[in-house]
Design a protein around this motif. Structure first.
Motif, PDB file in Angstrom:
ATOM      1  N   LYS A 182       2.699   3.901  -4.637  1.00 31.59           N
ATOM      2  CA  LYS A 182       1.240   3.926  -4.712  1.00 31.59           C
ATOM      3  C   LYS A 182       0.720   2.587  -5.280  1.00 31.59           C
ATOM      4  O   LYS A 182      -0.241   2.003  -4.782  1.00 31.59           O
ATOM      5  N   LYS A 183       1.409   2.108  -6.297  1.00 37.68           N
ATOM      6  CA  LYS A 183       1.026   0.813  -6.887  1.00 37.68           C
ATOM      7  C   LYS A 183       1.307  -0.328  -5.894  1.00 37.68           C
ATOM      8  O   LYS A 183       0.511  -1.244  -5.729  1.00 37.68           O
ATOM      9  N   ALA A 186      -1.380  -0.496  -3.162  1.00 44.34           N
ATOM     10  CA  ALA A 186      -2.634  -1.133  -3.590  1.00 44.34           C
ATOM     11  C   ALA A 186      -2.461  -2.655  -3.642  1.00 44.34           C
ATOM     12  O   ALA A 186      -3.350  -3.424  -3.232  1.00 44.34           O
ATOM     13  N   ASN A 189      -2.340  -4.001  -0.129  1.00 41.26           N
ATOM     14  CA  ASN A 189      -3.686  -3.984   0.469  1.00 41.26           C
ATOM     15  C   ASN A 189      -4.449  -5.259   0.102  1.00 41.26           C
ATOM     16  O   ASN A 189      -5.171  -5.828   0.920  1.00 41.26           O
ATOM     17  N   GLN A 190      -4.295  -5.720  -1.140  1.00 45.42           N
ATOM     18  CA  GLN A 190      -4.943  -6.970  -1.564  1.00 45.42           C
ATOM     19  C   GLN A 190      -4.436  -8.131  -0.702  1.00 45.42           C
ATOM     20  O   GLN A 190      -5.203  -8.966  -0.225  1.00 45.42           O
TER      21      GLN A 190
END
Ligand code: BGC
Length: 243
Positions: A182-183, A186, A189-190
Motif C-alpha cells: 500500500k505504501k 502510493a 503513483n507519485q
C-alpha cells in the motif's frame, strides 16, 4: 569478453564472472556478508577476497549504492560515510591490481535489464526501481540511461522515501506484503505522475517475491519483475565496466 561483476549492498557484496556479450553468469555467484558498515579499505579487501575466490584476473565492475561521478563516490546513504568524495575506482584498482569500473548499483541493474532483460528492445521511458536496504532507481529513455537518478530520496514527511518503502523498512516495521504494498503503491503513483514511464521494472531481493505483492499495487503503468531478479546488479556492473 568476461568481466567480474560485483554488487555492493547494505548487508553483503555479491559477485560472479559475467560474459558481457550474453549477460550470462559464468559461475555461481559468491557472497560475502558485511554485517557492519565496512570502511573503504575494508571494502577494497572484501572485493579482493571476492576476486581471489574466482581466481580472477581481468576487469572488474562494481555497483555501489550511491551517486557515482566517474570513479568518485558522491553519496553513501546506507554505507560508511568515508566513501563520500573517495575515488573508489582508484582505491579498489590499487588493492586488487586490476582495472575497476564503478557505477551506481541501480543504474547497473537497469543496464542489465535494458540490454538483456525486461526492458530489452523497448523504446520510450522505462523506470527501474530496486527495493533492498535502500530504494534505487534507474531511468531510461529509448534505451539510454539518465545516470544517478535518486528517486529513493524523494521526500515523504521530511524523510527519504526509502525510509518507508524499502524492503528493509518492511522488515523493520514488520509489515505484511499487503501493508507494505500500500505504501509502495502510493510512492509509485507519485513517480507515475511526474515521470510518466511506460514500464516499471522492479529489482532487488524482494522482486523474487513479486507474486506476493504486485497484486496489491494500484498503478496505471505496467510493472514487471527484473528478468535477472537480484542478479541484475552483478550483470550490469560488469557491463558498465567496459564501455
Ligand atoms: C542510494 C542509491 C542506491 C539505492 C539502492 C540509496 O540509498 O542513495 O544510490 O541506488 O540506495 O541501493
Amino acid at each position: 569478453m568476461n568481466v567480474l561483476g560485483i554488487d555492493i549492498g547494505g548487508s553483503a557484496l555479491k559477485g560472479a564472472p559475467v560474459n558481457i556479450k550474453t549477460g550470462k553468469l559464468l559461475a555461481e555467484r559468491h557472497r560475502i556478508h558485511t554485517p557492519k558498515a565496512l570502511s573503504p579499505k575494508e571494502m577494497a579487501l572484501a572485493i579482493k577476497e571476492l576476486a581471489a575466490h574466482f581466481k580472477w584476473t581481468g576487469p572488474i565492475g562494481v555497483g555501489f549504492p550511491g551517486v557515482v561521478h566517474g570513479g568518485v563516490i558522491r553519496t553513501s546513504a546506507n554505507l560508511h560515510k568515508d566513501f563520500i568524495g573517495l575515488d573508489a575506482s582508484r582505491l579498489f584498482g590499487k588493492v586488487t591490481g586490476e582495472k575497476v569500473g564503478l557505477v551506481n548499483d541501480a543504474d547497473a541493474a537497469g543496464l542489465a535489464e535494458v540490454r538483456f532483460g525486461a526492458g530489452k528492445n523497448r523504446k520510450g521511458t522505462i523506470l527501474l526501481l530496486t527495493f533492498g536496504t535502500g530504494v534505487g532507481s534507474a531511468l531510461f529513455v529509448d534505451g539510454k540511461l539518465y545516470p544517478n537518478s535518486e528517486f529513493g530520496h524523494l521526500s515523504i514527511d521530511g524523510k527519504s522515501a526509502e525510509h518507508f518503502v524499502s524492503a528493509a523498512a518492511k522488515d523493520r516495521q514488520k509489515l505484511s506484503y499487503k501493508q507494505w504494498a500500500k505504501k509502495v503503491s502510493a510512492y509509485l503513483n507519485q513517480l507515475e505522475t511526474v515521470l510518466c514511464p511506460e514500464l516499471i521494472i522492479v529489482g532487488g531481493g524482494i522482486s523474487a517475491d513479486h507474486e506476493k505483492w504486485f497484486r496489491h499495487l494500484k498503478l496505471r503503468t505496467p510493472i514487471v519483475p527484473a528478468a535477472f531478479l537480484n542478479e541484475a546488479g552483478i550483470v550490469g556492473a560488469a557491463l558498465a565496466a567496459v564501455k
